[in-house]
Design an enzyme around this catalytic site. Sequence first.
Site, short mmCIF file in Angstrom:
data_model
loop_
_atom_site.label_atom_id
_atom_site.label_comp_id
_atom_site.label_asym_id
_atom_site.label_seq_id
_atom_site.Cartn_x
_atom_site.Cartn_y
_atom_site.Cartn_z
N LEU A 357 0.83 -1.20 0.00
CA LEU A 357 0.00 0.00 0.00
C LEU A 357 0.86 1.25 0.00
O LEU A 357 0.48 2.29 -0.50
CB LEU A 357 -0.91 0.01 1.23
CG LEU A 357 -2.05 -1.00 1.25
CD1 LEU A 357 -2.69 -1.03 2.63
CD2 LEU A 357 -3.08 -0.63 0.20
N GLY A 358 2.01 1.14 0.58
CA GLY A 358 2.90 2.28 0.65
C GLY A 358 4.00 2.02 1.65
O GLY A 358 4.00 0.99 2.34
N GLY A 360 6.50 4.07 4.58
CA GLY A 360 6.71 5.30 5.33
C GLY A 360 8.03 5.26 6.06
O GLY A 360 8.90 4.45 5.74
N PHE A 362 8.70 4.17 8.91
CA PHE A 362 8.93 3.01 9.77
C PHE A 362 9.04 1.70 9.02
O PHE A 362 9.65 0.77 9.48
CB PHE A 362 7.80 2.89 10.80
CG PHE A 362 7.76 4.03 11.77
CD1 PHE A 362 8.74 4.15 12.75
CD2 PHE A 362 6.77 4.99 11.70
CE1 PHE A 362 8.71 5.20 13.65
CE2 PHE A 362 6.74 6.04 12.60
CZ PHE A 362 7.70 6.16 13.57
N GLY A 363 8.39 1.65 7.91
CA GLY A 363 8.43 0.40 7.16
C GLY A 363 7.36 0.36 6.10
O GLY A 363 6.76 1.38 5.76
N VAL A 365 3.80 -1.00 4.29
CA VAL A 365 2.43 -1.37 4.65
C VAL A 365 1.82 -2.19 3.51
O VAL A 365 1.90 -1.79 2.35
CB VAL A 365 1.56 -0.11 4.91
CG1 VAL A 365 0.17 -0.50 5.36
CG2 VAL A 365 2.22 0.78 5.95
N LYS A 380 1.47 -3.66 8.75
CA LYS A 380 2.63 -2.76 8.75
C LYS A 380 3.83 -3.48 9.32
O LYS A 380 3.83 -3.92 10.46
CB LYS A 380 2.30 -1.52 9.59
CG LYS A 380 3.35 -0.45 9.54
CD LYS A 380 2.79 0.86 10.05
CE LYS A 380 3.68 2.01 9.63
NZ LYS A 380 2.97 3.29 9.67
N ASP A 476 2.77 11.93 15.82
CA ASP A 476 3.06 12.03 14.39
C ASP A 476 1.79 12.37 13.61
O ASP A 476 1.46 11.71 12.63
CB ASP A 476 3.70 10.73 13.90
CG ASP A 476 4.53 10.93 12.63
OD1 ASP A 476 4.70 12.10 12.21
OD2 ASP A 476 4.98 9.93 12.05
N1 ATP Z 1 -4.78 1.03 7.67
C1 ATP Z 1 -4.46 1.35 6.40
N2 ATP Z 1 -5.35 1.11 5.42
C2 ATP Z 1 -5.03 1.44 4.14
N3 ATP Z 1 -3.88 2.00 3.76
C3 ATP Z 1 -2.95 2.24 4.70
C4 ATP Z 1 -3.19 1.94 6.06
N4 ATP Z 1 -2.11 2.29 6.78
C5 ATP Z 1 -1.22 2.82 5.89
N5 ATP Z 1 -1.73 2.80 4.64
C6 ATP Z 1 -1.08 3.24 3.41
O1 ATP Z 1 0.31 2.97 3.50
C7 ATP Z 1 1.08 4.13 3.30
C8 ATP Z 1 2.32 4.09 4.13
O2 ATP Z 1 1.96 4.22 5.48
P1 ATP Z 1 3.02 4.55 6.58
O3 ATP Z 1 2.29 4.81 7.85
O4 ATP Z 1 4.03 3.48 6.59
O5 ATP Z 1 3.76 5.83 6.03
P2 ATP Z 1 3.46 7.34 6.29
O6 ATP Z 1 2.18 7.47 6.99
O7 ATP Z 1 3.61 8.02 4.99
O8 ATP Z 1 4.65 7.80 7.21
P3 ATP Z 1 4.82 7.52 8.77
O9 ATP Z 1 5.89 6.50 8.82
O10 ATP Z 1 5.21 8.78 9.35
O11 ATP Z 1 3.54 7.01 9.33
C9 ATP Z 1 0.14 5.25 3.65
O12 ATP Z 1 0.47 6.41 2.94
C10 ATP Z 1 -1.22 4.71 3.24
O13 ATP Z 1 -1.45 5.02 1.88
MG MG Z 2 1.71 6.43 8.58
#
Ligand code: ATP
Ligand code: MG
Length: 677
Positions: A357-358, A360, A362-363, A365, A380, A476
Site C-alpha cells: 500500500l505504501g 513510510g 517506519f516500514g 504497509v 505494517k 506524528d
Molecule cells: N490502515 C491502512 N489502510 C489502508 N492503507 C494504509 C493503512 N495504513 C497505511 N496505509 C497506506 O500505506 C502508506 C504508508 O503508510 P506509513 O504509515 O508506513 O507511512 P506514512 O504514513 O507516509 O509515514 P509515517 O511513517 O510517518 O507514518 C500510507 O500512505 C497509506 O497510503
Molecule cells: Mg503512517
Amino acid sequence: MTTTPKPVYFLLLFYLCLKILALAQDENQFIYNGFQGVNLHLDGIAQIHPNGLLQLTNTSKQQTGHAFHQLPIRFNSSSSGLPQILSFSTYFVFAIIPEIQNLSGHGVAFTISPSTDFSQAVGSQYLGLLNSSNNGLDSNHLFAIELDTIKSPEFDDIDDNHVGIDVNSLKSNVSATATYYSSSERTNKSLDLISGDPIQVWIDYDGVKNLLQVTIAPTRIPKPDRPLISTHIDLSSILFDYMYVGFSSATGTSRGSHYILGWSFNKSGQAESLDFSKLPSLPKQKKPKRFPGLQVTVSLVTVSIVLIITTSGTVFFLWRKKYEEIHEDWEHEYGPQRFFYKDLYKATKGFKDEELLGAGGFGKVYRGVLPSSKEEVAVKKINHDSKQGVKEFVTEIASMGRLRHRNLVQLLGYCRRRGELILVYDYMPNGSLDKFLFSNEKPTLNWAQRYRILRGVASALQYLHEEWEQVVLHRDVKASNVLLDADLNGRLGDFGLARLYDHGANPQTTHVVGTVGYIAPELTRTGKATTSTDVFAFGAFLLEVACGRRPIELQGMPEEMILVDWVLEKWKEGDILGVSDPRLEGDYSADEMDLVLKLGLLCSHSNPAARPSMWQVMQYLDGVNFMPEILIDGAGIGMLATGNEASAEFVMSLPSSFGKVSGCSMSSSESILSKGR
Ligand SMILES: Nc1ncnc2c1ncn2[C@@H]1O[C@H](COP(=O)(O)OP(=O)(O)OP(=O)(O)O)[C@@H](O)[C@H]1O
Ligand SMILES: [Mg+2]
Ligand SMILES: *[C@@H]1O[C@H](CO)[C@@H](O)[C@H](O)[C@H]1NC(C)=O
Ligand SMILES: *[C@@H]1O[C@H](CO)[C@@H](O)[C@H](O)[C@H]1NC(C)=O
Ligand SMILES: *[C@@H]1O[C@H](CO)[C@@H](O)[C@H](O)[C@H]1NC(C)=O
Ligand SMILES: *[C@@H]1O[C@H](CO)[C@@H](O)[C@H](O)[C@H]1NC(C)=O
Ligand SMILES: *[C@@H]1O[C@H](CO)[C@@H](O)[C@H](O)[C@H]1NC(C)=O
Ligand SMILES: *[C@@H]1O[C@H](CO)[C@@H](O)[C@H](O)[C@H]1NC(C)=O
Ligand SMILES: *[C@@H]1O[C@H](CO)[C@@H](O)[C@H](O)[C@H]1NC(C)=O
C-alpha cells in the site's frame, strides 16, 4: 651397377642389434595401468572391458579364466655372461566382487607357468591351474601365489581368506591369513579379499638370497614396511629359462567376479608402482546380498523411511524458519492480540509487492485478507534492530489495542519476529489523506468533506489526550497518517509509533521523532513530547487541509515556503482567505475557512502555553466557543514568527524536506502514555 657402401651395412646391422636388444629388454619388464589395447593371452571366460579392466571370471559357476603376458619372460639370464639371476618383481591391483556377501569362490593366483595351455586344468579349488591327477607333480614346473577365498580341506587351507605360495601344487608351501602391517598403528590389520575393494599385491623374489616376499594392502596406503609372507624358496629347479607370467582364476559352486585393474612386472629391478588415476574403475557394485529379496525390500523400506524423515524434517525446518516468530513469556497476557506470522504471510500473499500500500518512515504497509475471517487488514512491517524497548512498546501497543474511537484506525494486533515488529490495522479503502490533498491521482475533496475530516481527527486526538484512561500522545499527526474509510471519514492512524524509535535510541539521549514541519519548536529543544506538541502538529495539519499545501514546500516561492509564516503574512495583509486551496475554487464557507486558518495559526503558536487544548479545539470547530481574540494582537504574532524562524532554519539544514527527523536532545525518555491523569 651400384653397390651400397660398407658403412651403411654396418649402421643397419648396428641399428637392428639395438632394436633386438631393446625388444628383449622390453619383454622382461612391462607396466599396464589398465589393459586397454594390451595384447594378453586370454582364455576361459576372461575378457578385457573397453575401459581396460581385466575380468578373469564372472559369477558363472565352475568357470576358469586366464590372462597371460603374450611372450614368455626369460628368467635365466646367465647366457649373457652374468651369473644366473632368477630374481623378479611384480605388482598388481586386483578386486573380487562376490556374488553373495561373505562368500566368493575360489580366488586368483599370480602364476608362472611353462605354458599358457590350461585346457586340462579345472576350476573350483584348483583355481584353473591343475587337475586332480597332476596336482603336486614336480613335472608341473608351476609356481603361483594364490589369493584363496575358499577353505579347501584337501589342500590343508588355513581359512577362506588367505595368501599361499604354491609350488607345483594347490597345497600351499607357505600360507598366511590376509593381513597387512600398518606402520602408523604398528599392528597387523586384517584385509578382506572379497570386500570388492581393490587390493594391492607386491611379489618380490630375490634370486640371490632365494627370498620370496609377498605383501598386500588396500589401495589407500603405500607398500607396508613388513611383508605378509617372507620365505626362503629356491625356484631354480622350478623355473625354466623361459616362463609365462599371468593370472589364473576360477569359480565353483560359490563364485565371484575376479578383476585385475593394473599390473607391472620387472625382471631387472623393483616393479614400478601403478598410476592410480589411470586404472580402470570397477563396474558399479550392486550391494552383495545374502537374502536378495528380503534385502532389497528392507533397504527400499529403509531408504524410503530415511527419505521421508529427512524431507519432512527439512520441510518442517524451512517452514519453521519461514514462519518463525519471537514469543516471550511476558507476552502471554497479550495473547488475543497476537497474530501468527503464518496467517499474516498468507494474508499478504507472502508480503508481495502487488499488495504493497505504501512505505513510510517506519516500514512498508501491505494490504491483506486474513485467512480465517476474510477480514481486510493493513499489515505494517516495522524493521527495528534493537531489542531494547520492544517490551515497553508492545505493552503500549497492546493497551492501545483497547482504544476505540470512530475516528481512529483500529489496531487489531501485532506479531513479532527477529528484528521485525508487525502491526495489523483495519484496512482503510480510501488510503491516506495526503494523496487527496497533494497528488492529482485522487479527486479533490470538497470543503464539507474536509471540514468533517478535520473535526473527526480533532475528536480522535481529543479522545487520545483526554478521554481515555491514560493520556496517549500521537506524536506524528500529519496528513499521511490520516486515513479515509469507505465513507471518507478521517481516521487517525499510526498513534504512538514514534515511540518505538525513542526506545531504540541510545539511553543517554532521546531522539525527537516526528516529521519536519510538524515538530513543535520546544520539542527540538527538550525532546519532550506533550499534548501541546501534538496540538502543534494538528495546527500544521489544519493549515495543510485548508491550503492544500504541505507545511514546508522548498520548491515554492521563498515567502510561501513555510506555510504557517505565509498564512500569517497574508492575515497581516488582511487577505487570509487568499491562502485557501485553489482546487476548492472558492467553494467553501468563508467563516469555517477563516476559523480553520486562524485555529491553525493558534495551534502553531511557538509558546506551548498559548496553544489550545484538543477539547478547546473541538469547541471552536463545533462553534460552541469562540476563539480568543488575543492572537490577533502583535504580541502573539511576534512570538509565532520567532518560533517558526527557528524551526525553519533547522529544517533548511536537512537535505530532504519530508523525511523522518531524529534530532538529538537531552531529556530522558517518557511514555506515550503519561501516567496519572
Ligand atoms: N490502515 C491502512 N489502510 C489502508 N492503507 C494504509 C493503512 N495504513 C497505511 N496505509 C497506506 O500505506 C502508506 C504508508 O503508510 P506509513 O504509515 O508506513 O507511512 P506514512 O504514513 O507516509 O509515514 P509515517 O511513517 O510517518 O507514518 C500510507 O500512505 C497509506 O497510503
Ligand atoms: Mg503512517
Ligand atoms: C560370464 O561370461 C560368459 C562369457 O563372457 C557369458 O557367456 C556368461 O553369460 C557370463 N555369466 C554371467 C553370470 O555374467
Ligand atoms: C559378513 O562378514 C562380516 C565381517 O566378517 C560380518 O560382520 C557379517 O556379519 C557377515 N555377514 C553375514 C551375512 O554373514
Ligand atoms: C590333468 O591334466 C593333464 C595335463 O595337464 C592331463 O594329461 C590329464 O588328463 C588331466 N587329468 C584330468 C583328470 O583331467
Ligand atoms: C616348501 O618348499 C620347500 C622347498 O621347495 C620344501 O622343502 C618344503 O618341504 C615345502 N613345504 C611345504 C609345507 O610344502
Ligand atoms: C604380523 O604379521 C606378520 C606376518 O604374518 C607376523 O610375522 C607378525 O608376528 C604379526 N604381528 C602381529 C603383531 O600380529
Ligand atoms: C640357465 O642357463 C644356463 C645356460 O643356458 C644353464 O647352464 C643353467 O643351468 C640355467 N639355469 C637354470 C636354473 O635353468
Ligand atoms: C624395472 O627396474 C628398473 C631398475 O630398477 C627400472 O629402471 C624400470 O623402470 C623398472 N621397470 C618396470 C616396468 O617396473
